[in-house]
Design an enzyme around this catalytic site. Structure first.
Site, short mmCIF file in Angstrom:
data_model
loop_
_atom_site.label_atom_id
_atom_site.label_comp_id
_atom_site.label_asym_id
_atom_site.label_seq_id
_atom_site.Cartn_x
_atom_site.Cartn_y
_atom_site.Cartn_z
N CYS A 106 -37.88 -34.68 1.13
CA CYS A 106 -37.02 -36.05 2.43
C CYS A 106 -37.42 -37.20 3.08
O CYS A 106 -38.51 -37.01 3.04
CB CYS A 106 -36.71 -35.11 3.47
SG CYS A 106 -36.16 -35.45 5.43
N CYS A 134 -33.76 -29.96 7.46
CA CYS A 134 -33.52 -30.75 8.88
C CYS A 134 -32.12 -32.07 8.83
O CYS A 134 -31.74 -31.95 10.08
CB CYS A 134 -34.34 -32.46 9.02
SG CYS A 134 -34.23 -33.88 7.64
N CYS A 142 -32.18 -44.26 -3.91
CA CYS A 142 -33.25 -45.50 -3.59
C CYS A 142 -33.87 -44.59 -2.46
O CYS A 142 -35.50 -45.26 -2.04
CB CYS A 142 -32.04 -46.17 -2.34
SG CYS A 142 -31.28 -47.26 -2.67
N CYS A 181 -52.86 -42.69 -6.99
CA CYS A 181 -53.05 -41.53 -8.05
C CYS A 181 -52.61 -42.00 -9.04
O CYS A 181 -51.08 -42.78 -8.89
CB CYS A 181 -51.86 -40.05 -7.63
SG CYS A 181 -51.69 -38.87 -8.69
N CYS A 194 -67.08 -33.75 -2.82
CA CYS A 194 -67.05 -34.25 -4.14
C CYS A 194 -66.36 -35.30 -4.36
O CYS A 194 -65.02 -35.52 -3.82
CB CYS A 194 -67.09 -32.70 -4.55
SG CYS A 194 -67.01 -32.81 -6.33
N CYS A 209 -64.53 -43.96 -9.85
CA CYS A 209 -63.91 -44.58 -10.73
C CYS A 209 -62.36 -44.95 -10.83
O CYS A 209 -61.67 -45.32 -12.11
CB CYS A 209 -64.54 -44.23 -11.78
SG CYS A 209 -64.26 -43.13 -12.90
#
Length: 265
Positions: A106, A134, A142, A181, A194, A209
């Site tokens: 959403c 909701c 889109c 990501c 970590c 890295c």
């Protein structure tokens, strides 16, 4: 006729005790929790805490027994869960079972409810969809709140991100040390701990890295080697503690059952 009382009340059968291998408390057997798939047993308090921690980590709770891969079922743990934890568990199951290409969130910031393209395909009105949680209207193509006066083509034309904005976001991420990501493009901020980071999409990578954590090229990363070295140190320390515990428990047969469990770890 009144029921006859026991002639030896002092010989009443005591409740059988079991030792929880997490907290090492002696608990009545009838109030121990047993995992369905593997039959490992733990006290209710330890199981509550274990489930709470796993849900906060964003993972489906598994058996706390070391090296056991059995997953807990939400039905068997219903008595241990609050309503909020139960909803979080169901949402986590849905997250894991929905393929990445099928996920639709959403677009309203206060909701972000997860849906799938298959669920939303039952609607026939172009790209207009309604959030199941909701009830907000949005465009499934889109992935933004519904643009009623514009077609998708017109909306993308007039709301195309400027290069200046993209460069600003990249510079801001570089300045703050954020990582993106590689799988879902979600921006991640790491405050401490970590270098191994797990994104909400399930992708595991090195925060320092940016390389996938378990890839072959990441083995040369200093943080990967430091992580393995730290884990080795923990194993050695546990071995030393086990040796100390074994020596101390020789004089106490009752504690030997603790060692018999720990030695299998």
């Amino acid at each position: 006729i009144k029921p006859r009382r026991s002639l030896y009340p002092h010989q009443a059968k005591e409740a059988k005790k079991e030792t929880c291998v997490i907290c090492f408390d002696d608990i009545d057997s009838d109030v121990m929790f047993s995992v369905d798939k593997c039959s490992h047993r733990f006290c209710f308090e330890c199981m509550k805490h274990h489930i709470e921690v796993k849900l906060l980590e964003g993972t489906i709770p598994n058996c706390p027994q070391h090296r056991c891969k059995s997953q807990l079922s939400i039905d068997s743990c219903s008595k241990l869960l609050t309503l909020k934890q139960s909803l979080a568990w169901k949402q986590r199951i849905k997250e894991d079972s929905t393929p990445f290409t099928e996920k639709v969130y959403c677009p309203y910031p206060r909701c972000s409810y997860l849906m799938s393209k298959t669920e939303l395909s039952t609607c026939s009105d172009a790209g207009l969809r309604t959030c199941f949680k909701c009830s907000g209207s949005f465009c499934v193509h889109c992935k933004v709140p519904w643009h009623s006066k514009l077609s998708c083509t017109a909306f993308k034309k007039w709301h195309r991100p400027r290069n200046d904005d993209a460069e600003f976001i990249k510079s801001l991420a570089k300045f703050n040390g954020w990582r993106q990501c590689a799988k879902c493009q979600h921006m991640i901020e790491h405050s401490s701990g970590c270098a191994r980071v797990k994104c909400r999409c399930g992708y595991v990578f090195c925060y320092n890295c940016g390389v996938e954590w378990y890839s072959s090229i990441h083995k040369d990363c200093i943080h990967f080697r430091e992580h393995n070295l730290a884990m080795s140190s923990v194993v050695i320390m546990c071995g030393v503690l086990l040796l100390i515990f074994f020596i101390a428990s020789i004089s106490s047969p009752k504690k030997m059952k603790y060692f018999s469990f720990l030695s299998n770890v």
